[in-house]
Structure formats: C-alpha cells, structure tokens
Design a protein around this motif. Sequence first.
Motif, PDB file in Angstrom:
ATOM      1  N   PRO A 503       8.811  -7.993 -28.421  1.00 54.78           N
ATOM      2  CA  PRO A 503       8.892  -8.984 -27.329  1.00 54.78           C
ATOM      3  C   PRO A 503       7.785 -10.035 -27.435  1.00 54.78           C
ATOM      4  CG  PRO A 503       7.946  -6.942 -26.519  1.00 54.78           C
ATOM      5  CD  PRO A 503       8.354  -6.676 -27.934  1.00 54.78           C
ATOM      6  N   ILE A 504       7.874 -10.862 -28.476  1.00 53.59           N
ATOM      7  CA  ILE A 504       6.927 -11.962 -28.693  1.00 53.59           C
ATOM      8  C   ILE A 504       7.734 -13.239 -28.847  1.00 53.59           C
ATOM      9  CG2 ILE A 504       5.098 -12.881 -30.168  1.00 53.59           C
ATOM     10  CD1 ILE A 504       4.484 -10.022 -31.032  1.00 53.59           C
ATOM     11  N   GLN A 505       7.486 -14.224 -28.001  1.00 50.68           N
ATOM     12  CA  GLN A 505       8.263 -15.457 -27.994  1.00 50.68           C
ATOM     13  C   GLN A 505       7.780 -16.425 -29.068  1.00 50.68           C
ATOM     14  OE1 GLN A 505      10.957 -15.672 -25.917  1.00 50.68           O
ATOM     15  NE2 GLN A 505      10.382 -13.559 -25.417  1.00 50.68           N
ATOM     16  N   SER A 506       8.595 -17.415 -29.354  1.00 49.34           N
ATOM     17  CA  SER A 506       8.234 -18.442 -30.329  1.00 49.34           C
ATOM     18  C   SER A 506       6.961 -19.168 -29.892  1.00 49.34           C
ATOM     19  CB  SER A 506       9.380 -19.454 -30.471  1.00 49.34           C
ATOM     20  OG  SER A 506       9.023 -20.487 -31.348  1.00 49.34           O
ATOM     21  N   GLY A 507       5.991 -19.234 -30.785  1.00 48.62           N
ATOM     22  CA  GLY A 507       4.737 -19.897 -30.500  1.00 48.62           C
ATOM     23  C   GLY A 507       3.731 -19.047 -29.737  1.00 48.62           C
ATOM     24  N   GLN A 508       4.132 -17.869 -29.292  1.00 50.16           N
ATOM     25  CA  GLN A 508       3.241 -17.003 -28.510  1.00 50.16           C
ATOM     26  C   GLN A 508       2.333 -16.212 -29.450  1.00 50.16           C
ATOM     27  OE1 GLN A 508       5.290 -13.994 -26.194  1.00 50.16           O
ATOM     28  NE2 GLN A 508       3.670 -13.928 -24.664  1.00 50.16           N
ATOM     29  N   THR A 509       1.051 -16.155 -29.107  1.00 48.79           N
ATOM     30  CA  THR A 509       0.073 -15.415 -29.882  1.00 48.79           C
ATOM     31  C   THR A 509      -0.134 -14.039 -29.262  1.00 48.79           C
ATOM     32  OG1 THR A 509      -1.049 -17.457 -30.528  1.00 48.79           O
ATOM     33  CG2 THR A 509      -2.286 -15.413 -30.780  1.00 48.79           C
ATOM     34  N   ALA A 510      -0.178 -13.011 -30.107  1.00 51.01           N
ATOM     35  CA  ALA A 510      -0.371 -11.654 -29.609  1.00 51.01           C
ATOM     36  C   ALA A 510      -1.013 -10.804 -30.687  1.00 51.01           C
ATOM     37  CB  ALA A 510       0.964 -11.042 -29.185  1.00 51.01           C
ATOM     38  N   LYS A 511      -1.603  -9.689 -30.249  1.00 54.21           N
ATOM     39  CA  LYS A 511      -2.117  -8.704 -31.183  1.00 54.21           C
ATOM     40  C   LYS A 511      -1.124  -7.559 -31.267  1.00 54.21           C
ATOM     41  CE  LYS A 511      -7.105  -8.875 -31.785  1.00 54.21           C
ATOM     42  NZ  LYS A 511      -8.381  -8.121 -31.620  1.00 54.21           N
ATOM     43  N   VAL A 512      -0.841  -7.132 -32.486  1.00 55.36           N
ATOM     44  CA  VAL A 512       0.086  -6.040 -32.708  1.00 55.36           C
ATOM     45  C   VAL A 512      -0.694  -4.838 -33.243  1.00 55.36           C
ATOM     46  CG1 VAL A 512       2.090  -5.244 -34.020  1.00 55.36           C
ATOM     47  CG2 VAL A 512       2.032  -7.576 -33.128  1.00 55.36           C
ATOM     48  N   HIS A 513      -0.554  -3.702 -32.588  1.00 54.08           N
ATOM     49  CA  HIS A 513      -1.230  -2.473 -32.995  1.00 54.08           C
ATOM     50  C   HIS A 513      -0.169  -1.461 -33.426  1.00 54.08           C
ATOM     51  CE1 HIS A 513      -4.905  -4.030 -31.080  1.00 54.08           C
ATOM     52  NE2 HIS A 513      -4.110  -4.404 -30.081  1.00 54.08           N
ATOM     53  N   LEU A 514      -0.325  -0.907 -34.609  1.00 53.16           N
ATOM     54  CA  LEU A 514       0.634   0.045 -35.158  1.00 53.16           C
ATOM     55  C   LEU A 514       0.036   1.458 -35.133  1.00 53.16           C
ATOM     56  CD1 LEU A 514       1.818  -1.953 -38.319  1.00 53.16           C
ATOM     57  CD2 LEU A 514       2.745  -2.048 -35.996  1.00 53.16           C
ATOM     58  N   GLN A 515       0.748   2.375 -34.534  1.00 48.97           N
ATOM     59  CA  GLN A 515       0.316   3.774 -34.490  1.00 48.97           C
ATOM     60  C   GLN A 515       1.391   4.629 -35.163  1.00 48.97           C
ATOM     61  OE1 GLN A 515      -0.476   5.359 -30.577  1.00 48.97           O
ATOM     62  NE2 GLN A 515      -0.491   7.479 -31.317  1.00 48.97           N
ATOM     63  N   PRO A 516       1.125   5.108 -36.386  1.00 49.99           N
ATOM     64  CA  PRO A 516       2.132   5.897 -37.105  1.00 49.99           C
ATOM     65  C   PRO A 516       2.421   7.212 -36.400  1.00 49.99           C
ATOM     66  CG  PRO A 516       0.437   5.082 -38.607  1.00 49.99           C
ATOM     67  CD  PRO A 516      -0.068   4.829 -37.221  1.00 49.99           C
ATOM     68  N   LEU A 517       3.701   7.552 -36.300  1.00 48.98           N
ATOM     69  CA  LEU A 517       4.134   8.852 -35.795  1.00 48.98           C
ATOM     70  C   LEU A 517       4.514   9.771 -36.950  1.00 48.98           C
ATOM     71  CD1 LEU A 517       6.400   7.626 -32.846  1.00 48.98           C
ATOM     72  CD2 LEU A 517       3.974   8.283 -32.763  1.00 48.98           C
ATOM     73  N   ARG A 518       4.733   9.203 -38.102  1.00 49.93           N
ATOM     74  CA  ARG A 518       4.988   9.905 -39.353  1.00 49.93           C
ATOM     75  C   ARG A 518       4.213   9.153 -40.440  1.00 49.93           C
ATOM     76  NH1 ARG A 518       7.195  12.654 -36.167  1.00 49.93           N
ATOM     77  NH2 ARG A 518       9.229  13.734 -36.222  1.00 49.93           N
ATOM     78  N   PRO A 519       4.003   9.761 -41.602  1.00 45.74           N
ATOM     79  CA  PRO A 519       3.328   9.026 -42.686  1.00 45.74           C
ATOM     80  C   PRO A 519       4.105   7.753 -43.044  1.00 45.74           C
ATOM     81  CG  PRO A 519       3.407  11.361 -43.197  1.00 45.74           C
ATOM     82  CD  PRO A 519       4.271  11.164 -41.983  1.00 45.74           C
TER      83      PRO A 519
END
Length: 573
Positions: A503-519
């Motif tokens: 849910p990131i709109q065109s031109g919108q700046t955001a930080k994305v954090h990835l948390q693995p649930l599997r390798p």
Amino acid sequence: MTTSLVDAESVLAIEIGSIHTRALLFDVVDGQYRFIGAGRAPTTIHSPFFDISEGIHLAISNLQNITSRVLLEESRLILPGKADGSGVDQVVLTYTAGQPLRVVIMGLLEDVSLESARRLASSAHTIITEAIGLNDRRPPEAQIDALLRAKPDLIILSGGTDQGASRSIAKNVDLLTFALQILPREKRPEIIYAGNNALTTPVKDVLSTYTQVHVAPNLRPEIDVENLSAAQEVLADAEFHIRSRQIGGLQSYRSILAVEPLSAPFAFARMIRFLSRINNPNKGVLGVDLGAGNLIVASAFQGRSELSVFPMGTGSGMAQALRNIPLSEISRWLPVHIPESVVEDYLWHKTLHPALLPVTTETVAIEQAAIRQILWNGLNQHRSRYPNIPVMAEPILAAGMPLTQWSPQTSLMMLVDGLQPFGITTFVQDAHGLTAALGIISANNSILPVQVIESNAYINLGTLITPLSSARYGTGILKVRVEYEAGNQVSLEVRQGSVTALPIQSGQTAKVHLQPLRPITIDPTGKDTTRSFKVIGGVCGVIVDARGRPLSLPADAARRRDMLKKWAAGFGA
C-alpha cells in the motif's frame, strides 16, 4: 558539419523505424533541457516513395501541429532556428528500418575469434548466414559456394592474436578474393577486418581492390582478452554505409546533421552505458527496446556495456520469433483458452500487417503472451552470450511501443514475467521512445540527456522486491512492514507463489522492513543482507514478487490459466 551540441538550445531527433518515422523535439525551458513533443508518420522506405524524406516531412509536420511551433518554411526545415523561436538549432538521426543485414563471419578457432565475431555481428540488426573457421572441413570450393549462397551484405574477418597467426588468415583472405571476383561489383559485400593487427595493411591492400574494407582493432588481441567496443563503432559506420545504399534518402541527410547518423541499437546501448556511470555502482543497468522488427537488449556495469540485437519483434520480426520459439512456449502465457492454430494464425498475420493493433480479448492475450516469451528468450540469449553481466539491475529501462502501449500495470506485468529480475529493482518506462535519441545526443552534449531524464519524461513504473524461497506454494515466507513518513505503519504477510502490491502510492516515500518467516534470499549474490530500505512508489507502487525464479507454470492448462489471472490481479493488470 557542426561538431558540438553544447551550445544548441533546440535539438530535433529523427528516428527512422521499420513502421513509423518519428520527430522528437528537445528545447530549453526555464533554463533546463526538456522534451517538448513528438510527431509520427508512416515510414516511407517502401512503395510508392522508396525514400525516407516523405516520412520525415510528415513527422515534422505532425510535430509542428502538436507543439504549435513553426518548424517548416515552404516545406523546408528551418535550420538553424530563428530569433522568433521558429526552426531548430541542431538535427540528429537514428534508424532501425530495413531488413536485417546478412552477415558472414570468418575466423580461426570456434570458441575464440569466431565467437567474438559472432558477438560483434549480434550487436547490430543482423542475421548470420554463414560461418567459416579452422575446423570447417569443407573443401575450398565448397566454402566459396557457401559464401556465394549466403549473399552477405557484410563479412567480418577476424582471427589471430596480435603478432600471432598469419597463414590461416591469409587462407581466408584468398578465399574471400576468389568469391569477390565472382560476384558483380554492385553485389559485393563490405568487409570488416578485426584480426591480427600486424596483417592489417596487407589484408586491406588485397581486399580493397574489390570492395570497401573497414578496419577495426583486433577482437582478440590476446587469447583470453576480448575487445568489442572499438569494433562496434566500426560496425556502426559500416552499417550506415550499407544502409545508405539500401534506404533511399538516408545519405542525403548527412549534410544537415550535427553528428553522424547512428543505428538506434548502438545509440540505445550508449545511453544504457551512460546510465550505468551515474547509478548504483554495485548494480548493473538493463535496457530492453522491443519493436516491430527487432529486440534490443543492452546491459551495462560501471561504464562497460554489452549489446545484443535479435531479429525478433511484434511485426516483421515475428517470423524469426516463431522460427526460434516453440508455439507452446507462447501459448502457456495465455490466461484464456485459445486454440494454438488461432494463436499461430494471428502471429503470422502480424508479420504481414505489423501495424495491426490487437482489439479483442483473444488478440490482446496472444500479443502479450508473445511479448513475454520474446523478452525471456532474448534476455537468456544475451546472458549466455555475456555470462559475466550482473544478475541484478537498477534500474531496468523499457522502451518500444509493444511494451508501452498498455496500461502501466500491464506493462509492468509483462516486463516482470518476461525478464524475471532478481533482488530489488526499479522499472522505468520510456513511454515516448527517447532513449536512442538521447544516446546519440549524449556523444556531444551530456547535459541534455541528464536534464531530460531528471524531468518527468520517463515514467517510474514501480519497485519490485523478489524474495527467493524454497517453501511450498501458499506458505507464508515474509512479513512486510511499511512505515510512512507521517509515522503510521501497515503490516502484511507475503505467501510463496504470490504477487503482492504494497500500500504505497505513486510518488509516496516510505520505509519497507522485511521480516523473514522462512529462509529467504533477496540478493542471490549474497552481498547485501539489508532488510530495511527506503522506496518511492511508482505508478504501480511497490510489488513483492514471491513466485521464485525462474517462474514455474502449472502443467495443467486450467490451473495455469487461473494462476495467470491471480498474478495479473496482483499487478493490478
């Protein structure tokens, strides 16, 4: 002829395509170079004109109507521009029109000089019709017959390291001499000599008696060193020399051009190389340009570029695509049931009527399926030809009407399915077909391409995140947390085999954090283990593609079509 574009305020770029001729206008707006507009008209290299001039005039007239800027005066281009703003200051020209050049390669060792000659020939709009090397066991008379049957426009003669082999090269020169003497002068191919530098003068002296000889630096100065870039410049010159005879009116435009005309693939690759110098130094840059007649694939890393041109496209190039690609490989991308006979009929029909646009659900599906497979085949051939190119690219640039005529979501879907990139990358769409024009301009004016790229002339389609996992289909493999600049957050789970839009709109700046649930693996090279990064949403936002690499499609037709529809929905297509 003017040698610099740096002082020019306005530049007109003319592109002669196999179907359309385009006129692109660049000018200074508020102190910055900007893309102003484009005019288009049918290319007129065929009946009844057999001359590019009429198509160029119509394209400029169209551009004049679109921009309300006076460019023509009594049907003649106003050059240079006048103080009242009419006309243009500089003109450049690129071309892709014409049938692929028929090329014969000659060298010594199959996996050394012949392979380098093959790579060189494949960096232009060519078809290799014959290859002759040391291991060719045919008697000389059979080799001469093969040369004559190949009907080459161009012969690339390579072989021998510098100060190395000479007798084998002399044998090939004798072979060529016999063949050239048999052919009428108007049908003799031109020759590029790119072998042992010590033999350059005697080889040129012998062969130039019969035909035009272009000299390039040795493709293999040492047995384990390949040098293509300098020879590609010579190939570009040779191609223009040949095209000038094949394409009516091309030669006559040289007198008004700011720089020498250039084949669009070379100009496109020059721009991709330029981008690799100003982008992420740890990743390469990949560019694809799909047209009616050919597919251009250009990759670059830290200023070094590789170029492949495949005679496969969505028009006349579809014939070659159908010869190289099994029909089942195209049909597997269809989200609806269409008999293979109908698919084949439509695709062959495109070879006769390349300007035909798909207007039904079935023809749209067929065309999009063919585009995916052409991209996949072309990129795989490019990677096998240049195995050392980086596996990850930032950005991936896409050009050509077959790739840009759809909605942004559909274009992104086809590009991801066809190219199947790794890691985290941004897709950029050249919706106006500017890259080749900027490439030829960049040779003398590095300011204009940079300022045009930094404007809104290119479209940021979106960022793609590709986590690789060996988990079973449908298993949750990743939790993604999106942190917005305002401080609010959204979390969602990504399952193996899915395409998920964040849910990131065109031109919108955001930080994305990835948390693995599997390798999982984000960077297959293992160089980057970061799980948090900043993104700017493109037109299609940010997409997580958890389908794995390479994409695996179910063997069952009904399941496969259902899966394709789910994936399309994930892209918003």
